[in-house]
Design an enzyme around this catalytic site. Sequence first.
Site, PDB file in Angstrom:
ATOM      1  N   ASP A   1       0.758  -1.094  -0.056  1.00  0.00           N
ATOM      2  CA  ASP A   1      -0.059  -0.015   0.111  1.00  0.00           C
ATOM      3  C   ASP A   1       0.846   1.373   0.149  1.00  0.00           C
ATOM      4  O   ASP A   1       2.118   1.076   0.235  1.00  0.00           O
ATOM      5  CB  ASP A   1      -0.770  -0.058   1.360  1.00  0.00           C
ATOM      6  CG  ASP A   1      -1.767   1.198   1.230  1.00  0.00           C
ATOM      7  OD1 ASP A   1      -2.503   1.409   0.178  1.00  0.00           O
ATOM      8  OD2 ASP A   1      -1.783   2.068   2.243  1.00  0.00           O
ATOM      9  N   SER A   2       0.119   2.110  -0.194  1.00  0.00           N
ATOM     10  CA  SER A   2       1.070   3.746  -0.253  1.00  0.00           C
ATOM     11  C   SER A   2       1.394   3.772   1.118  1.00  0.00           C
ATOM     12  O   SER A   2       2.318   4.831   1.353  1.00  0.00           O
ATOM     13  CB  SER A   2       0.222   4.819  -0.832  1.00  0.00           C
ATOM     14  OG  SER A   2      -0.968   4.921   0.215  1.00  0.00           O
TER      15      SER A   2
ATOM     16  N   TYR B   1      -0.572   8.683  -2.472  1.00  0.00           N
ATOM     17  CA  TYR B   1      -0.448   8.242  -3.887  1.00  0.00           C
ATOM     18  C   TYR B   1      -1.769   8.939  -4.642  1.00  0.00           C
ATOM     19  O   TYR B   1      -1.664   9.304  -5.904  1.00  0.00           O
ATOM     20  CB  TYR B   1      -0.549   6.683  -4.083  1.00  0.00           C
ATOM     21  CG  TYR B   1       0.604   5.965  -3.970  1.00  0.00           C
ATOM     22  CD1 TYR B   1       1.926   6.453  -3.522  1.00  0.00           C
ATOM     23  CD2 TYR B   1       0.656   4.749  -4.545  1.00  0.00           C
ATOM     24  CE1 TYR B   1       2.854   5.589  -3.105  1.00  0.00           C
ATOM     25  CE2 TYR B   1       1.836   4.103  -4.220  1.00  0.00           C
ATOM     26  CZ  TYR B   1       2.951   4.392  -3.521  1.00  0.00           C
ATOM     27  OH  TYR B   1       4.177   3.644  -3.419  1.00  0.00           O
ATOM     28  N   GLY B   2      -2.870   9.132  -3.894  1.00  0.00           N
ATOM     29  CA  GLY B   2      -4.093   9.633  -4.321  1.00  0.00           C
ATOM     30  C   GLY B   2      -3.899  10.926  -5.372  1.00  0.00           C
ATOM     31  O   GLY B   2      -4.729  11.301  -6.034  1.00  0.00           O
TER      32      GLY B   2
ATOM     33  N   CYS C   1      -4.189  -1.564  -2.239  1.00  0.00           N
ATOM     34  CA  CYS C   1      -4.398   0.077  -2.294  1.00  0.00           C
ATOM     35  C   CYS C   1      -5.141   0.117  -3.529  1.00  0.00           C
ATOM     36  O   CYS C   1      -5.008  -0.601  -4.604  1.00  0.00           O
ATOM     37  CB  CYS C   1      -2.970   0.346  -2.710  1.00  0.00           C
ATOM     38  SG  CYS C   1      -3.037   2.208  -3.060  1.00  0.00           S
TER      39      CYS C   1
ATOM     40  N   THR D   1      -5.708   2.906  -5.189  1.00  0.00           N
ATOM     41  CA  THR D   1      -5.206   3.775  -6.181  1.00  0.00           C
ATOM     42  C   THR D   1      -4.088   2.964  -7.048  1.00  0.00           C
ATOM     43  O   THR D   1      -4.180   3.008  -8.217  1.00  0.00           O
ATOM     44  CB  THR D   1      -4.479   4.780  -5.437  1.00  0.00           C
ATOM     45  OG1 THR D   1      -5.324   5.238  -4.622  1.00  0.00           O
ATOM     46  CG2 THR D   1      -3.781   6.092  -6.417  1.00  0.00           C
TER      47      THR D   1
ATOM     48  N   GLU E   1      -2.591   8.931   7.968  1.00  0.00           N
ATOM     49  CA  GLU E   1      -1.225   8.859   8.046  1.00  0.00           C
ATOM     50  C   GLU E   1      -0.713   9.485   9.394  1.00  0.00           C
ATOM     51  O   GLU E   1       0.474   9.098  10.020  1.00  0.00           O
ATOM     52  CB  GLU E   1      -0.541   9.347   6.814  1.00  0.00           C
ATOM     53  CG  GLU E   1      -0.812   8.134   5.692  1.00  0.00           C
ATOM     54  CD  GLU E   1      -0.058   6.786   5.657  1.00  0.00           C
ATOM     55  OE1 GLU E   1       1.361   7.128   6.029  1.00  0.00           O
ATOM     56  OE2 GLU E   1      -0.476   6.027   5.391  1.00  0.00           O
TER      57      GLU E   1
ATOM     58  N   CYS F   1     -10.916   3.230  -0.628  1.00  0.00           N
ATOM     59  CA  CYS F   1      -9.512   3.390  -0.507  1.00  0.00           C
ATOM     60  C   CYS F   1      -9.333   2.947   1.018  1.00  0.00           C
ATOM     61  O   CYS F   1      -9.917   2.891   1.663  1.00  0.00           O
ATOM     62  CB  CYS F   1      -9.323   5.041  -0.112  1.00  0.00           C
ATOM     63  SG  CYS F   1      -7.842   5.288   0.712  1.00  0.00           S
ATOM     64  N   THR F   2      -8.263   2.011   0.915  1.00  0.00           N
ATOM     65  CA  THR F   2      -7.994   1.188   1.973  1.00  0.00           C
ATOM     66  C   THR F   2      -7.659   1.879   3.402  1.00  0.00           C
ATOM     67  O   THR F   2      -7.693   1.185   4.371  1.00  0.00           O
ATOM     68  CB  THR F   2      -6.748  -0.164   1.845  1.00  0.00           C
ATOM     69  OG1 THR F   2      -5.770   0.566   1.333  1.00  0.00           O
ATOM     70  CG2 THR F   2      -7.376  -1.012   0.833  1.00  0.00           C
ATOM     71  N   HIS F   3      -7.327   3.125   3.320  1.00  0.00           N
ATOM     72  CA  HIS F   3      -7.120   3.905   4.394  1.00  0.00           C
ATOM     73  C   HIS F   3      -8.286   4.339   5.130  1.00  0.00           C
ATOM     74  O   HIS F   3      -8.504   4.567   6.301  1.00  0.00           O
ATOM     75  CB  HIS F   3      -6.433   5.270   4.195  1.00  0.00           C
ATOM     76  CG  HIS F   3      -5.019   5.264   4.119  1.00  0.00           C
ATOM     77  ND1 HIS F   3      -4.338   4.660   2.887  1.00  0.00           N
ATOM     78  CD2 HIS F   3      -4.069   5.719   4.650  1.00  0.00           C
ATOM     79  CE1 HIS F   3      -3.209   4.652   3.000  1.00  0.00           C
ATOM     80  NE2 HIS F   3      -2.964   5.433   4.243  1.00  0.00           N
TER      81      HIS F   3
END
Length: 265
Positions: free
Chosen positions: A9-10, A41-42, A72, A74, A151, A183-185
């Site tokens: 993932d980012s 990354y988005g 991820c 993205t 993040e 989005c996995t976040h």
Amino acid sequence: MVRPIGVIDSGVGGLTVVKEMLIHLPNESLIYIGDDKRCPYGSRSAEEVLKFTIEMAEALSEMDIKMLVIACNTATAIALEEIRQRFNFPVVGVIVPGARAAVATSKTQKIAVLGTTRTIKSSAYQNEIIKQSPYAMVYPLDCPEFVPLVEKGQYKSREAGVVVENRLSKLNGENFDIAILGCTHYPLLEAHIKKSLPPDVQIISSAVETVRDVEMVLTEHNIVNKGLLRQAPVFYTTGPQAAFKAIVCDWLEMENPDIRSLMLS
Ligand code: DGL
């Protein structure tokens, strides 16, 4: 030595997929890379997302993974096909499973998709939903402020709640019954997202459904770990270890995870 499954993932978002993998695939070893240094990354170009995703896959290929999960959205939207062509291990993304779960659950086939700017611009979700359900109505919304909040470890804060509420107010008046966390976040913000949407809207994260695809691929390729004891998961980050570790400990409820640094060019 159990050959591990690689997960990328980012940043910390893919941990939402890891969480499900640890529950549903208790025999498998995992190696994770979060490219926190270059996250998000988005808001990057498609060329950058592709280059960074290839670099992570190369690093994991050198660690002898048996399959790769692009955890991820993205990177899945931009790089899935290219990664499949370049590497000889099987690769699973998160968009097809996410769309499938949404289409299967929605009663009205009116589906909102929350994602990064790059994912929404790629139309990958919109196209996949329509492919699976040709009469579906899709309401895409990019949410560029969400990933930086996660993040920074601020996903439980009141400020995060205000940011989420403001962003999701853009969907006011639309009549959907499912919202995909594209989005996995975003599962880390799920409590705020839930509060900001009408109570009858169901939230779908692709994590659980993605693990089904991972299980299928492991079986198809005859690479399920049946005998050997799995190793503890290893987590690499390209960013500062302390911030990353705090989120791993909180989200995966681990006391002493194996966190390592990784340099990508
Ligand atoms: N977690 C990622 C996704 O699923 C990427 C977020 C970002 O780096 O912008 O899209």
